[in-house]
Motif scaffolding. Structure first.
Motif, PDB file in Angstrom:
ATOM      1  N   GLU A  33       0.628  -1.112  -0.023  1.00  0.00           N
ATOM      2  CA  GLU A  33       0.268  -0.054  -0.157  1.00  0.00           C
ATOM      3  C   GLU A  33       0.875   1.052   0.202  1.00  0.00           C
ATOM      4  N   GLU A  34       0.371   2.141  -0.846  1.00  0.00           N
ATOM      5  CA  GLU A  34       1.352   3.420  -0.927  1.00  0.00           C
ATOM      6  C   GLU A  34       0.736   4.660  -1.204  1.00  0.00           C
ATOM      7  N   LYS A  35       0.932   5.844  -0.310  1.00  0.00           N
ATOM      8  CA  LYS A  35       0.661   6.920  -0.766  1.00  0.00           C
ATOM      9  C   LYS A  35       1.400   7.948  -1.681  1.00  0.00           C
ATOM     10  N   PRO A  36       0.862   8.827  -2.453  1.00  0.00           N
ATOM     11  CA  PRO A  36       1.770   9.290  -3.410  1.00  0.00           C
ATOM     12  C   PRO A  36       2.516  10.466  -2.821  1.00  0.00           C
ATOM     13  N   ILE A  37       3.640  10.868  -3.270  1.00  0.00           N
ATOM     14  CA  ILE A  37       4.582  11.934  -3.205  1.00  0.00           C
ATOM     15  C   ILE A  37       3.551  12.948  -3.154  1.00  0.00           C
ATOM     16  N   VAL A  38       2.981  13.115  -4.559  1.00  0.00           N
ATOM     17  CA  VAL A  38       2.104  14.247  -4.685  1.00  0.00           C
ATOM     18  C   VAL A  38       0.789  13.704  -5.806  1.00  0.00           C
ATOM     19  N   CYS A  39      -0.050  14.415  -5.544  1.00  0.00           N
ATOM     20  CA  CYS A  39      -1.346  14.050  -6.747  1.00  0.00           C
ATOM     21  C   CYS A  39      -2.155  15.292  -7.017  1.00  0.00           C
ATOM     22  N   CYS A  40      -3.062  15.077  -7.960  1.00  0.00           N
ATOM     23  CA  CYS A  40      -3.722  16.507  -8.527  1.00  0.00           C
ATOM     24  C   CYS A  40      -5.050  15.779  -9.045  1.00  0.00           C
ATOM     25  N   GLN A  41      -6.270  16.374  -9.019  1.00  0.00           N
ATOM     26  CA  GLN A  41      -7.201  15.972  -9.784  1.00  0.00           C
ATOM     27  C   GLN A  41      -7.187  16.784 -11.162  1.00  0.00           C
ATOM     28  N   PHE A  42      -7.622  15.937 -12.225  1.00  0.00           N
ATOM     29  CA  PHE A  42      -7.532  16.495 -13.708  1.00  0.00           C
ATOM     30  C   PHE A  42      -8.362  17.712 -13.625  1.00  0.00           C
ATOM     31  N   SER A  43      -7.917  18.666 -14.377  1.00  0.00           N
ATOM     32  CA  SER A  43      -8.506  20.071 -14.628  1.00  0.00           C
ATOM     33  C   SER A  43     -10.059  19.893 -15.214  1.00  0.00           C
ATOM     34  N   TRP A  44     -10.284  19.212 -16.056  1.00  0.00           N
ATOM     35  CA  TRP A  44     -11.389  19.316 -16.586  1.00  0.00           C
ATOM     36  C   TRP A  44     -12.542  18.498 -15.753  1.00  0.00           C
ATOM     37  N   ASN A  45     -11.816  17.456 -15.159  1.00  0.00           N
ATOM     38  CA  ASN A  45     -12.726  16.482 -14.418  1.00  0.00           C
ATOM     39  C   ASN A  45     -13.294  17.717 -13.313  1.00  0.00           C
ATOM     40  N   SER A  46     -12.481  18.325 -12.745  1.00  0.00           N
ATOM     41  CA  SER A  46     -12.792  19.229 -11.396  1.00  0.00           C
ATOM     42  C   SER A  46     -13.992  20.206 -12.000  1.00  0.00           C
ATOM     43  N   ASP A  47     -13.506  21.033 -13.427  1.00  0.00           N
ATOM     44  CA  ASP A  47     -14.725  21.668 -13.714  1.00  0.00           C
ATOM     45  C   ASP A  47     -16.018  21.127 -14.347  1.00  0.00           C
ATOM     46  N   TYR A  48     -15.888  19.800 -14.787  1.00  0.00           N
ATOM     47  CA  TYR A  48     -17.327  19.410 -14.809  1.00  0.00           C
ATOM     48  C   TYR A  48     -18.149  18.930 -13.851  1.00  0.00           C
ATOM     49  N   GLY A  49     -17.820  19.408 -12.440  1.00  0.00           N
ATOM     50  CA  GLY A  49     -18.477  19.145 -11.096  1.00  0.00           C
ATOM     51  C   GLY A  49     -18.034  17.870 -10.522  1.00  0.00           C
ATOM     52  N   TYR A  50     -16.909  17.099 -10.805  1.00  0.00           N
ATOM     53  CA  TYR A  50     -16.561  16.026 -10.055  1.00  0.00           C
ATOM     54  C   TYR A  50     -15.885  16.393  -8.847  1.00  0.00           C
ATOM     55  N   LEU A  51     -16.481  16.302  -7.724  1.00  0.00           N
ATOM     56  CA  LEU A  51     -16.289  16.778  -6.445  1.00  0.00           C
ATOM     57  C   LEU A  51     -15.520  15.921  -5.703  1.00  0.00           C
ATOM     58  N   ALA A  52     -14.226  16.538  -5.537  1.00  0.00           N
ATOM     59  CA  ALA A  52     -13.115  15.448  -4.788  1.00  0.00           C
ATOM     60  C   ALA A  52     -12.146  16.276  -3.713  1.00  0.00           C
ATOM     61  N   CYS A  53     -11.809  15.649  -2.834  1.00  0.00           N
ATOM     62  CA  CYS A  53     -11.018  16.462  -1.860  1.00  0.00           C
ATOM     63  C   CYS A  53      -9.764  16.938  -2.790  1.00  0.00           C
ATOM     64  N   ASP A  54      -9.171  18.332  -2.328  1.00  0.00           N
ATOM     65  CA  ASP A  54      -7.999  18.842  -3.219  1.00  0.00           C
ATOM     66  C   ASP A  54      -6.786  18.149  -3.053  1.00  0.00           C
ATOM     67  N   HIS A  55      -7.038  17.185  -1.872  1.00  0.00           N
ATOM     68  CA  HIS A  55      -5.456  16.705  -1.658  1.00  0.00           C
ATOM     69  C   HIS A  55      -5.421  15.196  -1.856  1.00  0.00           C
ATOM     70  N   CYS A  56      -6.657  14.435  -1.386  1.00  0.00           N
ATOM     71  CA  CYS A  56      -6.468  13.113  -1.650  1.00  0.00           C
ATOM     72  C   CYS A  56      -7.554  12.391  -2.509  1.00  0.00           C
ATOM     73  N   LEU A  57      -8.218  13.136  -3.027  1.00  0.00           N
ATOM     74  CA  LEU A  57      -9.523  12.931  -4.119  1.00  0.00           C
ATOM     75  C   LEU A  57     -10.521  12.083  -3.734  1.00  0.00           C
ATOM     76  N   ARG A  58     -10.561  12.028  -2.258  1.00  0.00           N
ATOM     77  CA  ARG A  58     -11.858  11.349  -1.511  1.00  0.00           C
ATOM     78  C   ARG A  58     -13.064  12.157  -2.126  1.00  0.00           C
ATOM     79  N   PRO A  59     -14.210  11.437  -2.582  1.00  0.00           N
ATOM     80  CA  PRO A  59     -15.429  12.174  -3.085  1.00  0.00           C
ATOM     81  C   PRO A  59     -15.883  12.956  -1.840  1.00  0.00           C
ATOM     82  N   LEU A  60     -16.556  14.062  -2.609  1.00  0.00           N
ATOM     83  CA  LEU A  60     -17.209  15.060  -1.591  1.00  0.00           C
ATOM     84  C   LEU A  60     -18.638  14.951  -1.698  1.00  0.00           C
ATOM     85  N   GLU A  61     -19.150  14.171  -2.502  1.00  0.00           N
ATOM     86  CA  GLU A  61     -20.583  14.111  -2.759  1.00  0.00           C
ATOM     87  C   GLU A  61     -21.100  12.782  -1.926  1.00  0.00           C
TER      88      GLU A  61
END
Length: 386
Positions: A33-61
């Motif tokens: 099991e491993e956590k990333p050094i760094v990660c980021c949500q895709f730009s279009w994915n975010s703009d289309y309303g896919y709500l995720a934690c800005d740090h770990c990408l856990r769903p916010l819906e």
């Protein structure tokens, strides 16, 4: 690197490192099991309303909100709400820029590692800010389906800038493969083709304007920036999370009466059908991350392991999908299931453009004398002959 379960060693000049088993793994066993050094949500994915934690990408819906949005049906009701893992009471956001997090722990970790730098330089609600303009420029150059985002590179720079020991962080990033070409086979990464030359220079200059690049100056020479893009392109691990899929998994584990099980199974199938009509294959919150151990795992068209995200956040779990013997190389597939079923030529074409290598796995070796045509051409031939 070595521990009781696996070890990393150099395989060859083309593959670089590989991950090998130190013990027997049975099908279904977790290898790491491993956590990333760094990660980021895709730009279009975010703009289309896919709500995720800005740090770990856990769903916010909630699962119900997720299903309602993806089906376009605001009246959709999901039973067994206790199977939804989203806890809105824990959510928080950055008071300065509005970045949203699943918990105060994620917010604090992001702020301590990279967000302080990005937030001080940016107010993402300000459309004229240089980081916002950088993100918008990237989006106009790279439409969905997304495989990378310029904002991951921005976080890498911020991570270095904010680190107490900057050389330690730079040393970690230097461990990743960052070749722009494979000279042996004269392959260039598909993000770096001639048609992107002008775009790459625009992005490089915009990042220099948006961020303090004093400590990462070598990343912002023309060759250095190409290497940085190649690093992300060849090592970036896709991350997908979904509140609805977690609800499905939890509901499926319930001990229900037969009539309720039939009802739930039909409901789930109907919802997935409706989602496919509305959003196609774009079901998840999606992003990309850099993982040290995972980046050492090589590709095989007949893999013995798979990378999964069972906690619906950025924690990667590498799991055996068949028995693995002591000393055996642990491999995943860099291609999805559909791509793996395509011709050897099609697989090689995809792998060489995205990951800069020619695959020599057992499957490719047994098919080495197959004709050099894509699967699409094979289908066309079948249509003509029929």
């Amino acid at each position: 690197m070595e521990n009781n379960d696996f070890f990393i060693k150099i395989v060859n000049n083309e593959k670089g490192k590989g991950l090998f088993s130190n013990r027997i793994f049975k099908e279904g066993d977790i290898i790491l099991e491993e956590k990333p050094i760094v990660c980021c949500q895709f730009s279009w994915n975010s703009d289309y309303g896919y709500l995720a934690c800005d740090h770990c990408l856990r769903p916010l819906e909630t699962a119900q909100e997720n299903a309602q949005r993806l089906t376009g049906n605001p009246n959709l009701f999901l039973p067994y709400s206790e199977c939804c893992e989203t806890n809105k009471n824990l959510m928080t956001e950055c008071p300065a820029c509005g970045a949203k997090y699943c918990s105060i722990e994620c917010q604090n970790e992001a702020f301590q590692r990279y967000h302080s730098v990005l937030c001080l330089q940016s107010r993402m609600k300000d459309e004229s800010h240089s980081l916002t303009q950088l993100n918008e420029t990237w989006k106009q150059m790279h439409y969905p389906p997304e495989t990378a985002t310029i904002m991951l590179l921005a976080r890498m720079v911020a991570l270095v800038n904010q680190a107490n020991n900057k050389q330690d962080v730079l040393s970690i990033f230097s461990q990743f493969c960052h070749r722009t070409t494979n000279d042996t086979h004269e392959i260039a990464h598909n993000l770096l083709g001639e048609k992107f030359v002008g775009q790459i220079d625009v992005l490089r200059q915009m990042m220099q304007t948006a961020l303090n690049t004093e400590y990462t100056a070598h990343w912002f020479t023309p060759d250095g920036f190409r290497s940085l893009l190649a690093l992300v392109g060849t090592n970036g691990q896709g991350i997908g999370t979904s509140a609805f899929s977690r609800w499905v998994k939890n509901v499926s584990a319930l001990d229900l009466p037969k009539d309720q099980r039939i009802y739930i199974d039909k409901l789930i199938n109907r919802i997935y059908d409706d989602m496919e009509e509305v959003v196609g294959s774009f079901l998840n919150n999606e992003g990309s991350g850099l993982y040290i151990l995972q980046s050492s795992v090589n590709h095989s068209c007949t893999p013995n392991a798979i990378a999964e995200f069972p906690y619906s956040n950025n924690t990667l779990v590498l799991k055996a999908i068949r028995d693995i013997q002591v000393g055996e190389e642990i491999c995943t597939s860099y291609l999805d299931e559909c791509e793996l079923e395509r011709s050897r030529y099609s697989r090689q074409k995809a792998l060489s453009s995205l990951y800069l290598f020619v695959c020599h796995c057992d499957k490719c070796q047994t098919q080495i004398n197959d004709p050099n045509v894509t699967s699409d051409e094979e289908l066309d031939d079948d249509d003509v002959s029929s």
